[in-house]
Design a protein around this motif. Structure first.
Motif, mmCIF file in Angstrom:
data_model
loop_
_atom_site.group_PDB
_atom_site.id
_atom_site.type_symbol
_atom_site.label_atom_id
_atom_site.label_comp_id
_atom_site.label_asym_id
_atom_site.label_seq_id
_atom_site.Cartn_x
_atom_site.Cartn_y
_atom_site.Cartn_z
ATOM 1 N N THR A 138 -4.453 -10.785 3.978
ATOM 2 C CA THR A 138 -5.396 -10.055 4.604
ATOM 3 C C THR A 138 -5.433 -8.615 3.996
ATOM 4 O OG1 THR A 138 -3.497 -9.463 5.952
ATOM 5 C CG2 THR A 138 -4.746 -11.399 6.853
ATOM 6 N N GLU A 139 -6.234 -7.831 4.483
ATOM 7 C CA GLU A 139 -6.438 -6.470 3.891
ATOM 8 C C GLU A 139 -4.991 -5.745 4.293
ATOM 9 O OE1 GLU A 139 -9.053 -2.335 4.772
ATOM 10 O OE2 GLU A 139 -9.593 -4.180 5.360
ATOM 11 N N GLU A 140 -4.217 -5.895 5.551
ATOM 12 C CA GLU A 140 -3.061 -5.228 5.829
ATOM 13 C C GLU A 140 -2.209 -5.830 4.976
ATOM 14 O OE1 GLU A 140 -5.250 -6.593 7.893
ATOM 15 O OE2 GLU A 140 -6.207 -4.829 9.012
ATOM 16 N N GLY A 141 -2.098 -7.248 4.717
ATOM 17 C CA GLY A 141 -1.067 -8.056 3.819
ATOM 18 C C GLY A 141 -1.086 -7.621 2.568
ATOM 19 N N GLN A 142 -2.101 -7.459 1.959
ATOM 20 C CA GLN A 142 -2.240 -6.967 0.593
ATOM 21 C C GLN A 142 -1.873 -5.755 0.495
ATOM 22 O OE1 GLN A 142 -3.389 -9.122 -1.916
ATOM 23 N NE2 GLN A 142 -2.242 -7.481 -2.964
ATOM 24 N N ALA A 143 -2.211 -4.786 1.432
ATOM 25 C CA ALA A 143 -1.836 -3.177 1.255
ATOM 26 C C ALA A 143 -0.059 -3.368 1.412
ATOM 27 C CB ALA A 143 -2.269 -2.426 2.434
ATOM 28 N N ARG A 144 0.318 -4.018 2.124
ATOM 29 C CA ARG A 144 2.041 -4.064 2.193
ATOM 30 C C ARG A 144 2.434 -4.763 0.935
ATOM 31 N NH1 ARG A 144 6.382 -6.470 3.229
ATOM 32 N NH2 ARG A 144 5.401 -8.463 2.443
ATOM 33 N N PHE A 145 1.871 -5.798 0.349
ATOM 34 C CA PHE A 145 2.464 -6.543 -0.638
ATOM 35 C C PHE A 145 2.371 -5.625 -1.967
ATOM 36 C CE2 PHE A 145 1.731 -9.356 -4.414
ATOM 37 C CZ PHE A 145 2.967 -10.143 -4.225
ATOM 38 N N ASP A 146 1.213 -4.507 -2.002
ATOM 39 C CA ASP A 146 1.324 -3.932 -2.955
ATOM 40 C C ASP A 146 2.272 -2.780 -3.091
ATOM 41 O OD1 ASP A 146 -1.018 -5.183 -3.942
ATOM 42 O OD2 ASP A 146 -2.441 -3.730 -2.874
ATOM 43 N N THR A 147 3.026 -2.476 -1.856
ATOM 44 C CA THR A 147 3.963 -1.489 -1.889
ATOM 45 C C THR A 147 5.645 -2.066 -2.355
ATOM 46 O OG1 THR A 147 4.655 -1.843 0.222
ATOM 47 C CG2 THR A 147 2.899 -0.305 0.009
ATOM 48 N N LEU A 148 5.606 -3.499 -2.579
ATOM 49 C CA LEU A 148 6.844 -3.987 -2.881
ATOM 50 C C LEU A 148 7.203 -3.932 -4.183
ATOM 51 C CD1 LEU A 148 6.287 -7.440 -0.837
ATOM 52 C CD2 LEU A 148 7.633 -5.652 0.006
#
Length: 341
Positions: A138-148
């Motif tokens: 999801t858009e929110e999931g990808q944004a969070r994943f990119d910060t890991l």
């Protein structure tokens, strides 16, 4: 007994796996299927299908042989270029080999062939979506994943992080859980072929089933016919409760701790174990993770083995973490000298 045998065969036909009559299933004294033993899931079948195969679920014999031959050739090449007499410690050798690294492929255990289902080599562990690939985040999931933080960074021989303000080696807590040998979700659940430690040990009683995952020494303790605790009681591997549907063990895992890129709070994983024949098991799973746009499913055989489970000695005596941080401090000192600090 005939009715049970027919129902088991009907289920097997849907999975395109061989049928095993109920009377041939190994059983515990209480009559349940007996899964106790060691299983080796070392296979070259990838989690996700190569896009060039589209929705094709099976390799041809020639394609499967090419996968096996390619892996064998890569292993042989790795042993050659990492030979002790090459005198390459850092930098690039004359043939482009970077000497800095972990360990050679001798220590890995990826298997020697893809696995077969219904007598044919599968192109991916994933079976749904039909293209054999993970659904988009999801858009929110990808944004969070990119910060890991990633599992590893390129070793440039410089303290590059001082120039961009990053802190990848600030201390143990700035490194991933895998680097710290705390938890490895990829080998814990759902279970599939990994780089090594592909042996799984099952211990079974009438009230519990334990799947020992040696990668990070993580025993999954599955309560049978239990209830999940409240949602605020969470852990990295979640809470697993099993139930019997005929001769199939269905394991539902919830209460997952959403952190470090693993399954989110609110995710649900359902696994199914059944006998493929009198020795081997068949394993299926479905993951419903709110950070993905759709659930995804996979399956693979679990061949029984007489091999024993070996310890996963993470950090080789716990030197690696200390040496990683010492190396970072040394590079920072060198950076300071070069920049007059």
């Amino acid at each position: 007994m005939k009715t049970r045998a027919l129902s088991l065969c009907a289920a097997a036909s849907l999975l395109l796996v061989p049928c095993l009559a109920a009377e041939d299933v190994p059983r515990t004294p209480s009559g349940r299927p007996d899964f106790s033993g060691n299983y080796d899931v070392s296979f070259l079948t990838p989690l996700e299908r190569d896009p060039r195969f589209g929705e094709r679920q099976y390799f041809t014999e020639e394609e499967a042989k090419a996968v096996a031959d390619g892996t064998a050739a890569a292993n042989a090449r790795d042993l050659e270029i990492r030979a002790p007499n090459r005198e390459v410690i850092a930098g690039l050798s004359e043939d482009g080999f970077r000497g800095v690294g972990g360990y050679n492929l001798f220590w890995l255990d990826r298997g020697t062939a893809a696995f077969k289902v219904d007598g044919k080599y599968r192109t991916s562990v994933l079976t749904d979506p039909p293209n054999g690939r993970l659904p988009p985040r999801t858009e929110e999931g990808q944004a969070r994943f990119d910060t890991l933080p990633p599992f590893g960074y390129e070793n440039t021989g410089t303290a590059w992080w001082l120039e961009n303000g990053d802190d990848p080696y600030d201390g143990p807590e700035s490194l991933t859980l895998g680097n710290r040998c705390v938890f490895h979700q990829g080998s814990t659940m759902p279970i599939g072929p990994r780089a090594y430690n592909n042996l799984k040990t099952i211990i079974q009683t009438d009230t519990h089933v334990v799947i020992l995952i040696e990668w990070m020494h993580w025993p999954r303790i599955i309560r049978l016919d239990g209830e999940h605790p409240p949602e605020d009681y969470r852990s990295y591997a979640g809470d697993s409760v099993g139930r019997w549907e005929g001769d199939t063990l269905v394991i539902e895992t919830t209460n997952l701790l959403g952190d470090w890129g693993f399954h989110r709070a609110g995710a649900r994983v359902v696994e199914r174990l059944s006998h493929l024949d009198e020795h081997d098991l068949f394993y299926e799973y479905t993951v419903d993770d709110p950070e993905f746009t759709a659930p995804y499913s996979g399956s693979l055989p679990w061949p029984r083995t007489d091999s024993q489970l070996y310890e996963f000695a993470c950090h080789e005596g716990n030197y690696s973490m200390g040496n990683t941080l010492r190396g970072a401090r040394y590079l920072e000192q060198e950076y300071g000298k070069q920049h007059g600090q």
